[in-house]
Design a protein around this motif. Structure first.
Motif, short mmCIF file in Angstrom:
data_model
loop_
_atom_site.label_atom_id
_atom_site.label_comp_id
_atom_site.label_asym_id
_atom_site.label_seq_id
_atom_site.Cartn_x
_atom_site.Cartn_y
_atom_site.Cartn_z
N HIS A 77 34.95 30.33 66.86
CA HIS A 77 36.14 29.17 67.38
C HIS A 77 34.73 27.69 66.97
CE1 HIS A 77 40.34 30.02 68.13
NE2 HIS A 77 39.52 31.48 68.45
N ALA A 78 33.40 28.13 66.87
CA ALA A 78 32.63 27.32 66.79
C ALA A 78 31.78 26.96 66.24
CB ALA A 78 31.59 27.02 68.26
N ASP A 79 32.01 27.63 64.96
CA ASP A 79 31.98 27.67 63.40
C ASP A 79 33.24 27.21 62.86
OD1 ASP A 79 30.86 28.61 60.75
OD2 ASP A 79 29.76 29.68 61.29
N PRO A 80 32.33 26.00 62.03
CA PRO A 80 33.85 25.63 61.08
C PRO A 80 34.65 26.72 60.18
CG PRO A 80 32.33 23.79 61.30
CD PRO A 80 31.86 25.47 62.20
N ARG A 81 33.18 27.34 59.75
CA ARG A 81 34.06 28.34 58.30
C ARG A 81 34.60 29.37 59.32
NH1 ARG A 81 28.00 29.96 57.38
NH2 ARG A 81 27.80 29.77 59.30
N ALA A 101 36.99 29.31 62.15
CA ALA A 101 37.50 28.99 63.25
C ALA A 101 38.95 30.03 63.26
CB ALA A 101 37.55 27.55 63.30
N ASP A 102 39.59 29.81 62.04
CA ASP A 102 40.57 29.43 61.63
C ASP A 102 41.26 31.13 61.31
OD1 ASP A 102 39.15 30.51 59.49
OD2 ASP A 102 41.06 29.54 57.93
#
Length: 714
Positions: free
Chosen positions: A662-666, A668-669
Motif C-alpha cells: 500500500h506504500a508503493d503507488p505501483r 497499492a491497488d
C-alpha cells in the motif's frame, strides 16, 4: 647468527620430513629385507646428526636410541619384528610431536614458544621465513639440460639476426648502386629472394625449437616445486592418535591409514591443505566416536579407523578423509540448520543439500563446547581453505557406515581448467570445477515457472540414482536460467537470454549444493590456463579475481563462482527475459487467466493453494515470505491480480508486506487477502485497517471460500 639459525632450522624442517616419510613407507611395506633395515638405520643416523647441528637434543636422543636398537639388530643379522616396528613408529610420532606441536584451538592464543622449553621449530607455511625443499640430483640435471637447450636456441637466434643484418646491408648497397641492378636484375632479385626465404624457414624452425625448450623449462621448474603428499601429511597420523587420546582417554586408540602419500603437488597447495585436513581428522574422531560396546554391536572392529587418501586426477588434487564411525546425523543437522535460520522447517532437502550446511560458519551439532570441538569453526575453515585454493569440499555418508569428506583443488595454484565462453566482446572463463552440465535448450523446451525461465536437466544414466516421484516416474529436475550478461555485461546493454537459431546455450553450475544455469552467447573450448591476479582498471575484482592471456592476446576474465552465485541470489532473476519476438499474424490474443501470488513459508500450504487455484483456471506465482513476494511484485513482467499471504513468516511477515504494497503507488491497488492460523479479532481488525480486502483463518479453511473471495475481488 639468528638469521643463520633460522635458515638451518628451515633446511632441517625439509630434511627431517623427508627422512620420516621414507622410514614410514618402509615400515608400511614390511621392511623385511636387510637393505630396508640398512636404509632406516642410515636415515636415523643422518637425522641424529642433523638434529645435533640445529641443537634440538630431544630429536637427537630419540634418533640415537632407535639407531642403537637397529645397530644391535643388524649385528645379529635379524630383521624387524612387530615389536620393533611399533617402537620405531612411536619414535617417529614423538619426533613429530616435538617438531610440530598440535595447533591450539581457535579460542586460545598460541604460546610464545614450543613445549618443554625447546626452541620452536620453523614455520612451514607460506608466511614467515624461507621454506626449503629437497631436489633430486636427476631433477637438477634435467633442469640444467632444459636451460642448455634454451641457450642453444638463443645462440641460433643471434646468428639468424646476423644473417638478416647481412641481407639488409646488401640491399642498402644495391640501392646506392643502381647500375648493378640494371646489369642483371632478375638474378639479383632471385638471389635476394632465396636468402630471405631461407631466413624465414630457419626462423619458423627456430620458433618451434624455442617453444619446446620453453615448455620443457617450465615443466622442469614446476616439477621442482612439487613435493610428495607424505612430506606434508605424513605427520598427521601421529597427531590424530594424540587427539584420540585427548578425546577418549589414555587407552583410546585410532588407526590412521595413509594412502597415496607418493602423489606429488605444489608445496604451497599441499601446505595450504594441511590444517584443513587436520580439522577433518579431528572432526572424524570427535563426531564419529563410538564406544567399544557400540562398535562391537554394529559388527565393527574395536578400534576406529580413519583413512586419509590422496589422489591425482588430471590437473586436480583430491584429498579424502573417511572414517568408520557413527556417520553424520542428518536429523540433528536439519534441526540445527532450522534453529540457525538456514532452512525452513518444511524445506524438502536431500542428504547432499543438508550435508552442505555443515560447512557454514558457526555450525555444530555438538551440545557442548570443549577444547577439541563444538564451536562450529573447524568445517567452515575447511570450506574457506577450499575456496581460497579455487576448489570444493563435500561431505557424504560413508558406505556402509561412517563419513567421507572430500577436498578437491587444482594441483597448481596458478593453473586452472576453465570453460571459455563468449559474452559480448569479452572472453569469460567459467571454472570447470563447478560446471555440472552443458546444455543447448530449444526455446519451446524452456519452462516458465512463476514468470522465470527454467531448463529441464537430463537424467543420469539408468543407475537408480535419479529422484523418483510418488507415482514411480522419475521426477524432472529444473534449474533456473539467467543470462551471464546480467552480471558481467555492459551496463547500458539490457540483459536477456541470448538466443541463436531458436536455442539458448546454457552452462549449469553448482555451488554449495545449489544449481543455476547461466546462458552464454557461445561456448568456445575447455583450456588449462595460467591465471594471474586481475588488476586491470575497471574490473570488478570480487567477481573477476583472475585473468589469463592466451596466445591470441585476447584476455580471459576468470569468474569467481561463489561471488557469481551470491549476486544471482541477491538479484533474484532481475533482467531475465527473451528478446521481444514479433507477434503472430492473424491470431487473436488469447484471454489471460488471472494471476494470483501465494505467499506462505509452508511448502505444504503453498502447494495446496496452488493446486486449488490452478484447477479453477488461475495462474499462480509462489513466494516463501514477504521479502521475496515484494521483489516478485516489483520485478514481474506480468501484473499480479491478487495477493494471498500468510501472516506469520520469517524476514517479512504478512502485515509488513501489506504495508509495503500500500506504500508503493505501483502496487497499492492490488487486493490482498490475509490467511493465518490465528482467529484473533485484534489481528483481524489490524489487517483490515491496514488495507487487506479479506481475512481467512486456516482453521476454517474451505477451498470454496478461498475461490469465492478471490473471484469477488476480481
Amino acid at each position: 647468527m639468528v638469521d643463520l639459525r633460522q635458515e638451518l632450522l628451515a633446511v632441517f624442517d625439509a630434511e627431517y620430513r623427508d627422512h620420516l616419510r621414507v622410514i614410514r613407507d618402509l615400515l608400511t611395506a614390511g621392511c623385511g629385507t636387510r637393505q630396508a633395515l640398512a636404509e632406516i638405520f642410515r636415515r636415523m643416523h643422518s637425522l641424529k646428526g642433523a638434529a645435533r647441528a640445529v641443537e634440538i637434543p630431544a630429536v637427537e636422543e630419540i634418533a640415537h636410541d632407535v639407531e642403537n636398537r637397529l645397530s644391535t639388530l643388524m649385528e645379529r643379522g635379524g630383521t624387524l619384528d612387530d615389536a620393533d616396528i611399533a617402537t620405531i613408529s612411536r619414535a617417529l610420532d614423538d619426533i613429530d610431536a616435538i617438531m610440530e606441536p598440535p595447533p591450539p584451538p581457535a579460542s586460545v592464543a598460541p604460546p610464545d614458544g614450543a613445549p618443554d622449553g625447546r626452541a620452536a621449530p620453523p614455520a612451514t607455511g607460506d608466511g614467515g621465513g624461507e621454506a626449503y625443499v629437497q631436489v633430486p640430483v636427476s631433477r637438477l640435471d634435467a633442469l640444467s639440460g632444459a636451460v642448455h637447450d634454451l641457450m642453444g636456441v638463443a645462440e641460433r637466434h643471434d646468428r639468424l639476426w646476423e644473417r638478416l643484418g647481412d641481407l639488409m646491408r646488401d640491399m642498402r648497397a644495391l640501392s646506392h648502386a643502381p647500375q648493378r641492378i640494371q646489369a642483371d636484375p632478375v638474378a639479383i632479385f632471385s638471389r635476394m629472394t632465396r636468402r630471405l626465404m631461407a631466413i624465414g624457414r630457419d626462423h619458423e624452425l627456430m620458433t618451434g625449437q624455442g617453444d619446446r625448450a620453453l615448455q620443457r623449462l617450465g615443466e622442469e621448474v614446476h616439477a621442482i616445486s612439487l613435493v610428495p603428499a607424505g612430506t606434508v601429511f605424513g605427520s598427521l597420523a601421529a597427531m590424530a592418535r594424540r587427539i584420540a587420546r585427548e578425546h577418549g582417554g589414555a587407552q583410546a586408540q585410532v588407526e590412521v591409514r595413509l594412502r597415496g602419500m607418493e602423489v606429488q603437488a605444489e608445496r604451497r597447495v599441499m601446505q595450504a591443505l594441511r590444517d584443513p585436513v587436520l580439522h577433518l581428522l579431528r572432526n572424524a574422531i570427535v563426531h564419529g566416536h563410538e564406544s567399544r560396546a557400540q562398535r562391537l554391536k554394529a559388527g565393527k572392529p574395536e578400534q576406529q579407523t580413519i583413512t586419509l587418501t590422496v589422489t591425482l586426477t588430471g590437473v586436480r588434487l583430491q584429498v579424502r578423509v573417511s572414517d568408520d564411525g557413527c556417520g553424520p546425523d542428518l536429523k540433528a543437522i536439519a534441526a540445527r540448520a532450522v534453529r540457525q535460520g538456514m532452512i525452513h522447517v518444511d524445506a524438502p532437502l536431500d542428504a547432499r543439500q543438508l550435508l552442505a550446511r555443515v560447512f557454514e560458519p558457526g555450525f555444530s551439532t555438538r551440545a557442548h563446547v570443549d577444547h577439541l570441538a563444538g564451536r562450529g569453526v573447524g568445517l567452515s575453515i575447511v570450506a574457506e581453505a577450499a575456496r581460497a585454493l579455487h576448489g570444493t569440499v563435500a561431505m557424504e555418508q560413508g558406505q556402509p557406515c561412517g563419513t567421507v569428506v572430500t577436498l578437491t583443488v587444482p594441483v597448481s595454484q596458478r593453473q586452472r581448467t576453465v570453460l571459455l565462453v563468449e559474452n559480448g566482446k569479452r572472453m569469460i572463463g567459467l571454472p570447470g570445477r563447478v560446471i555440472r552440465h552443458l546444455l543447448r535448450v530449444m526455446r519451446e523446451d524452456i519452462r516458465m515457472v512463476d514468470g522465470c525461465p527454467f531448463a529441464v536437466l537430463p537424467h543420469p544414466e539408468a543407475t537408480g540414482t535419479q529422484p523418483q516421484a510418488t507415482d514411480g516416474q522419475a521426477e524432472e529436475e529444473l534449474v533456473p536460467i539467467v543470462p551471464l550478461s546480467a552480471f558481467v555485461g555492459e551496463d547500458d546493454v539490457p540483459a536477456c537470454l541470448p538466443e541463436r537459431s531458436g536455442a539458448v546455450t546454457v552452462a549449469v553450475m553448482e555451488v554449495d549444493g545449489v544449481s543455476c544455469g547461466f546462458a552464454v552467447e557461445r561456448m568456445v573450448e575447455v583450456r588449462t590456463l595460467l591465471i594471474s591476479d586481475a588488476s586491470a582498471v575497471g574490473l570488478d575484482s570480487e567477481l573477476v579475481p583472475g585473468i589469463a592471456w592466451p596466445r591470441e592476446d585476447r584476455p580471459v576474465f576468470v569468474i569467481s563462482p561463489d561471488r557469481l552465485f551470491e549476486r544471482w541470489r541477491a538479484r533474484k532473476g532481475r533482467g531475465m527475459h527473451f528478446a521481444p519476438a514479433p507477434p503472430p499474424q492473424a491470431t487473436p490474443e488469447a484471454r489471460r487467466a488471472p494471476l494470483v501470488l501465494v505467499v506462505d513459508d509452508s511448502i505444504t500450504t503453498r502447494t495446496l493453494q496452488k493446486t486449488i487455484l490452478q484447477a479453477h483456471g488461475f495462474d499462480v506465482m509462489l513466494a516463501v515470505d514477504g521479502e521475496e513476494a515484494l521483489m516478485m511484485l516489483l520485478q514481474s513482467s506480468r501484473r499480479v491480480d491478487v495477493v494471498v499471504t500468510d501472516v506469520e513468516m520469517p524476514r517479512m511477515d504478512g502485515f509488513a508486506l501489506l504495508a509495503a504494497i500500500h506504500a508503493d503507488p505501483r502496487l497499492a491497488d492490488i487486493p490482498v487477502v490475509l490467511m493465518t492460523s490465528r482467529d484473533n479479532e485484534e489481528e483481524i481488525r489490524r489487517g483490515l485497517e491496514g488495507g487487506a480486502r479479506a481475512y481467512i483463518t486456516k482453521q476454517k479453511f474451505d477451498q470454496g471460500e478461498l475461490l469465492a473471495t478471490i473471484r469477488g475481488l476480481l
